[in-house]
Scaffold this motif. Sequence first.
Motif, PDB file in Angstrom:
ATOM      1  N   LYS A 145      54.547  21.129  -5.050  1.00  0.00           N
ATOM      2  CA  LYS A 145      54.398  20.242  -3.887  1.00  0.00           C
ATOM      3  C   LYS A 145      53.843  21.011  -2.697  1.00  0.00           C
ATOM      4  O   LYS A 145      52.956  20.533  -1.999  1.00  0.00           O
ATOM      5  CB  LYS A 145      55.767  19.675  -3.487  1.00  0.00           C
ATOM      6  N   GLN A 146      54.397  22.211  -2.482  1.00  0.00           N
ATOM      7  CA  GLN A 146      53.958  22.960  -1.318  1.00  0.00           C
ATOM      8  C   GLN A 146      52.502  23.376  -1.463  1.00  0.00           C
ATOM      9  O   GLN A 146      51.751  23.384  -0.486  1.00  0.00           O
ATOM     10  CB  GLN A 146      54.869  24.177  -1.091  1.00  0.00           C
ATOM     11  N   ARG A 147      52.083  23.671  -2.685  1.00  0.00           N
ATOM     12  CA  ARG A 147      50.672  24.037  -2.869  1.00  0.00           C
ATOM     13  C   ARG A 147      49.762  22.835  -2.616  1.00  0.00           C
ATOM     14  O   ARG A 147      48.699  22.957  -2.015  1.00  0.00           O
ATOM     15  CB  ARG A 147      50.461  24.604  -4.275  1.00  0.00           C
ATOM     16  N   VAL A 148      50.210  21.655  -3.038  1.00  0.00           N
ATOM     17  CA  VAL A 148      49.429  20.450  -2.734  1.00  0.00           C
ATOM     18  C   VAL A 148      49.391  20.220  -1.220  1.00  0.00           C
ATOM     19  O   VAL A 148      48.350  19.875  -0.659  1.00  0.00           O
ATOM     20  CB  VAL A 148      50.023  19.211  -3.445  1.00  0.00           C
ATOM     21  N   ALA A 149      50.527  20.451  -0.574  1.00  0.00           N
ATOM     22  CA  ALA A 149      50.578  20.249   0.886  1.00  0.00           C
ATOM     23  C   ALA A 149      49.593  21.185   1.581  1.00  0.00           C
ATOM     24  O   ALA A 149      48.946  20.811   2.561  1.00  0.00           O
ATOM     25  CB  ALA A 149      51.995  20.474   1.404  1.00  0.00           C
ATOM     26  N   ILE A 150      49.471  22.389   1.062  1.00  0.00           N
ATOM     27  CA  ILE A 150      48.508  23.334   1.644  1.00  0.00           C
ATOM     28  C   ILE A 150      47.086  22.818   1.419  1.00  0.00           C
ATOM     29  O   ILE A 150      46.252  22.824   2.329  1.00  0.00           O
ATOM     30  CB  ILE A 150      48.697  24.751   1.035  1.00  0.00           C
ATOM     31  N   ALA A 151      46.822  22.319   0.217  1.00  0.00           N
ATOM     32  CA  ALA A 151      45.491  21.768  -0.069  1.00  0.00           C
ATOM     33  C   ALA A 151      45.205  20.566   0.830  1.00  0.00           C
ATOM     34  O   ALA A 151      44.092  20.400   1.326  1.00  0.00           O
ATOM     35  CB  ALA A 151      45.395  21.351  -1.537  1.00  0.00           C
ATOM     36  N   ARG A 152      46.216  19.730   1.044  1.00  0.00           N
ATOM     37  CA  ARG A 152      46.026  18.561   1.908  1.00  0.00           C
ATOM     38  C   ARG A 152      45.628  18.995   3.315  1.00  0.00           C
ATOM     39  O   ARG A 152      44.730  18.417   3.931  1.00  0.00           O
ATOM     40  CB  ARG A 152      47.322  17.738   1.970  1.00  0.00           C
ATOM     41  N   ALA A 153      46.321  20.025   3.810  1.00  0.00           N
ATOM     42  CA  ALA A 153      46.003  20.507   5.160  1.00  0.00           C
ATOM     43  C   ALA A 153      44.604  21.121   5.180  1.00  0.00           C
ATOM     44  O   ALA A 153      43.822  20.878   6.100  1.00  0.00           O
ATOM     45  CB  ALA A 153      47.049  21.519   5.613  1.00  0.00           C
ATOM     46  N   LEU A 154      44.263  21.895   4.152  1.00  0.00           N
ATOM     47  CA  LEU A 154      42.954  22.556   4.115  1.00  0.00           C
ATOM     48  C   LEU A 154      41.809  21.554   4.021  1.00  0.00           C
ATOM     49  O   LEU A 154      40.731  21.779   4.564  1.00  0.00           O
ATOM     50  CB  LEU A 154      42.880  23.503   2.911  1.00  0.00           C
ATOM     51  N   ALA A 155      42.058  20.445   3.329  1.00  0.00           N
ATOM     52  CA  ALA A 155      40.996  19.466   3.105  1.00  0.00           C
ATOM     53  C   ALA A 155      40.484  18.869   4.415  1.00  0.00           C
ATOM     54  O   ALA A 155      39.397  18.313   4.467  1.00  0.00           O
ATOM     55  CB  ALA A 155      41.486  18.353   2.187  1.00  0.00           C
ATOM     56  N   MET A 156      41.299  18.982   5.475  1.00  0.00           N
ATOM     57  CA  MET A 156      40.846  18.474   6.770  1.00  0.00           C
ATOM     58  C   MET A 156      39.957  19.503   7.477  1.00  0.00           C
ATOM     59  O   MET A 156      39.515  19.288   8.593  1.00  0.00           O
ATOM     60  CB  MET A 156      42.045  18.161   7.667  1.00  0.00           C
ATOM     61  N   ASN A 157      39.717  20.640   6.828  1.00  0.00           N
ATOM     62  CA  ASN A 157      38.973  21.762   7.411  1.00  0.00           C
ATOM     63  C   ASN A 157      39.447  22.127   8.816  1.00  0.00           C
ATOM     64  O   ASN A 157      38.671  22.115   9.786  1.00  0.00           O
ATOM     65  CB  ASN A 157      37.470  21.451   7.446  1.00  0.00           C
ATOM     66  N   PRO A 158      40.735  22.450   8.926  1.00  0.00           N
ATOM     67  CA  PRO A 158      41.261  22.803  10.246  1.00  0.00           C
ATOM     68  C   PRO A 158      40.785  24.185  10.676  1.00  0.00           C
ATOM     69  O   PRO A 158      40.379  24.987   9.830  1.00  0.00           O
ATOM     70  CB  PRO A 158      42.779  22.808  10.026  1.00  0.00           C
ATOM     71  N   GLU A 159      40.839  24.447  11.976  1.00  0.00           N
ATOM     72  CA  GLU A 159      40.473  25.782  12.452  1.00  0.00           C
ATOM     73  C   GLU A 159      41.665  26.725  12.368  1.00  0.00           C
ATOM     74  O   GLU A 159      41.518  27.932  12.246  1.00  0.00           O
ATOM     75  CB  GLU A 159      39.993  25.699  13.899  1.00  0.00           C
ATOM     76  N   VAL A 160      42.857  26.130  12.488  1.00  0.00           N
ATOM     77  CA  VAL A 160      44.092  26.916  12.405  1.00  0.00           C
ATOM     78  C   VAL A 160      45.047  26.172  11.489  1.00  0.00           C
ATOM     79  O   VAL A 160      45.066  24.943  11.474  1.00  0.00           O
ATOM     80  CB  VAL A 160      44.776  27.039  13.789  1.00  0.00           C
ATOM     81  N   LEU A 161      45.820  26.933  10.735  1.00  0.00           N
ATOM     82  CA  LEU A 161      46.818  26.292   9.894  1.00  0.00           C
ATOM     83  C   LEU A 161      48.194  26.818  10.305  1.00  0.00           C
ATOM     84  O   LEU A 161      48.404  28.019  10.387  1.00  0.00           O
ATOM     85  CB  LEU A 161      46.525  26.613   8.429  1.00  0.00           C
ATOM     86  N   LEU A 162      49.106  25.890  10.603  1.00  0.00           N
ATOM     87  CA  LEU A 162      50.465  26.282  10.987  1.00  0.00           C
ATOM     88  C   LEU A 162      51.376  26.118   9.775  1.00  0.00           C
ATOM     89  O   LEU A 162      51.310  25.109   9.088  1.00  0.00           O
ATOM     90  CB  LEU A 162      50.978  25.381  12.122  1.00  0.00           C
ATOM     91  N   PHE A 163      52.200  27.106   9.527  1.00  0.00           N
ATOM     92  CA  PHE A 163      53.152  27.023   8.412  1.00  0.00           C
ATOM     93  C   PHE A 163      54.559  27.100   8.981  1.00  0.00           C
ATOM     94  O   PHE A 163      54.923  28.093   9.595  1.00  0.00           O
ATOM     95  CB  PHE A 163      52.966  28.192   7.433  1.00  0.00           C
ATOM     96  N   ASP A 164      55.347  26.053   8.746  1.00  0.00           N
ATOM     97  CA  ASP A 164      56.716  26.048   9.258  1.00  0.00           C
ATOM     98  C   ASP A 164      57.691  26.368   8.117  1.00  0.00           C
ATOM     99  O   ASP A 164      58.077  25.491   7.362  1.00  0.00           O
ATOM    100  CB  ASP A 164      57.032  24.674   9.862  1.00  0.00           C
ATOM    101  N   GLU A 165      58.061  27.619   8.002  1.00  0.00           N
ATOM    102  CA  GLU A 165      58.948  28.084   6.917  1.00  0.00           C
ATOM    103  C   GLU A 165      58.565  27.475   5.570  1.00  0.00           C
ATOM    104  O   GLU A 165      59.357  26.763   4.951  1.00  0.00           O
ATOM    105  CB  GLU A 165      60.403  27.764   7.243  1.00  0.00           C
ATOM    106  N   PRO A 166      57.352  27.766   5.115  1.00  0.00           N
ATOM    107  CA  PRO A 166      56.828  27.066   3.935  1.00  0.00           C
ATOM    108  C   PRO A 166      57.581  27.364   2.639  1.00  0.00           C
ATOM    109  O   PRO A 166      57.452  26.613   1.686  1.00  0.00           O
ATOM    110  CB  PRO A 166      55.384  27.568   3.836  1.00  0.00           C
ATOM    111  N   THR A 167      58.363  28.444   2.616  1.00  0.00           N
ATOM    112  CA  THR A 167      59.039  28.770   1.351  1.00  0.00           C
ATOM    113  C   THR A 167      60.555  28.623   1.438  1.00  0.00           C
ATOM    114  O   THR A 167      61.258  28.877   0.475  1.00  0.00           O
ATOM    115  CB  THR A 167      58.715  30.218   0.908  1.00  0.00           C
TER     116      THR A 167
END
Lengths: 248, 255
Positions: A145-167
Amino acid sequence: MAEIIKVEHLAKTFGTNEVLRDIDFSVSSGDVISIIGASGSGKSTLLRCINLLEEATGGKILFHGKNVLAGDMNEDEYRTKVGMVFQSFNLFSNLSVLDNCMIGQVKVLRRGKEEAREYAMEYLSKVGMAQYIKAKPKQLSGGQKQRVAIARALAMNPEVLLFDEPTSALDPEMVGEVLDVMKALAESGMTMLVVTHEMAFARDVSNRVIYMADGRIEEEGSPKDIFSNPRKEKTKDFLSRFRSERGE
Amino acid sequence: MIYIVQNYGGSLLSGAATTMAIALICTFLGCVIGFAVGLLQTAQPHKKDGAIKRGILRVVKLVLTAYVEVFRGTPMMLQAAFIYYGMGSVFGINLGMWSAAIIIVSINTGAYMAETVRGGILSVDPGQREGARAIGMTHMQTMMYIILPQALRNIMPQIGNNLIINIKDTCVLSIIGTVELFFTFRSISGALYTYFEAASVTMIIYFVLTFVCSRILRAIESRMDGPANFDLATNDTLAFTSGLTKYNDKTGGLH
């Protein structure tokens, strides 16, 4: 390096409780910044304020010089450029893995279906989840799930990615797969701001570490500075406590 | 009983059809009303909204709460009489039998559904909203594509419940002369003085209607849930052509 986000004197209070005080720091392109600190030190609140999920009560957040808190920039547009990965994944449980990664592109960025699909597949394969496009979130493990969530965020081509205690919500054996993805992202040059309890990640992957205590930035520096010779007492205490808990 | 079926079978069936038509239409309209009211009641004013907009929202919420409480708190039979005869004597509007029936049952269902929808929206994990807002979706988009579909799934059993209640409760419309199933039952029993037999036949018809409906709704629910398994996409040409990692057949992921 170009400065993307500059946070100035950021403050947040819940009632009379000051959660963030006078936070100052900046994020430049290519930075991988780890934010560490004890629970309740304001790390997550800081990240949520940067993503506007919490309303800061004072200070400025400048995105390429525009003050987001003063409304210089459309909130939703800003959010597309500053992606967020949550502790609890927050995948859309009514949508398949592929649709999770497409809906933002189609509805917010107004990309065509085909284009959105291509981006989604590109990032899903980056996180090793391309095989699961038809699955629903509840059919996946936490790490998946978390890997999909990362892909979802990346798909928006953000300039910065924030991770809130991802693990933090993951079973121990799944932490590795998510950290591997994050490491690969960092190496590919993604700008990242990571709230984490994974000290090894903070030490080995990030180029800057921020230690927070009581809603303030107590110490900031290179991983080497923070971990090998911290200047402040609080930082030393935190790290030694952390090491003894982990039996290091 | 056989005599009733032979002689009144036609009118019982058309009564049943009327009952079903009213129940279906009204449950649908009730859902529409319920969703509209439930959405408004869960709406939070935006922090940048001015005092006027906040004021309007508060007044609207107050009116809606009054609507919900009044229509949940009084018997539908009385509401039917109140609206049907009230419109006639106070405003001189003669609602047709059909429109009166539909209006009454719809707004009554709407009042119940409003609470159900409100609960359905609140039951969706707040993380869903945050996830949607974090990729830049507006409040409307978040509601349309993420929250409401999940709320709808959560309240499907309640919608089914309402449909079944409506099938049975349309019988109170006989007070304003709607020729539905219960009205037909009263005509038959009145004409033949065979209450027991007429009641038995009518009950069987009601039961068949509600039972079939509840089975159909179950089927719809499990369809909404989708298959328990999913297919792995193995022959997607786009899947493994790019990226930092290669797909590994044995481990199924990135290792």
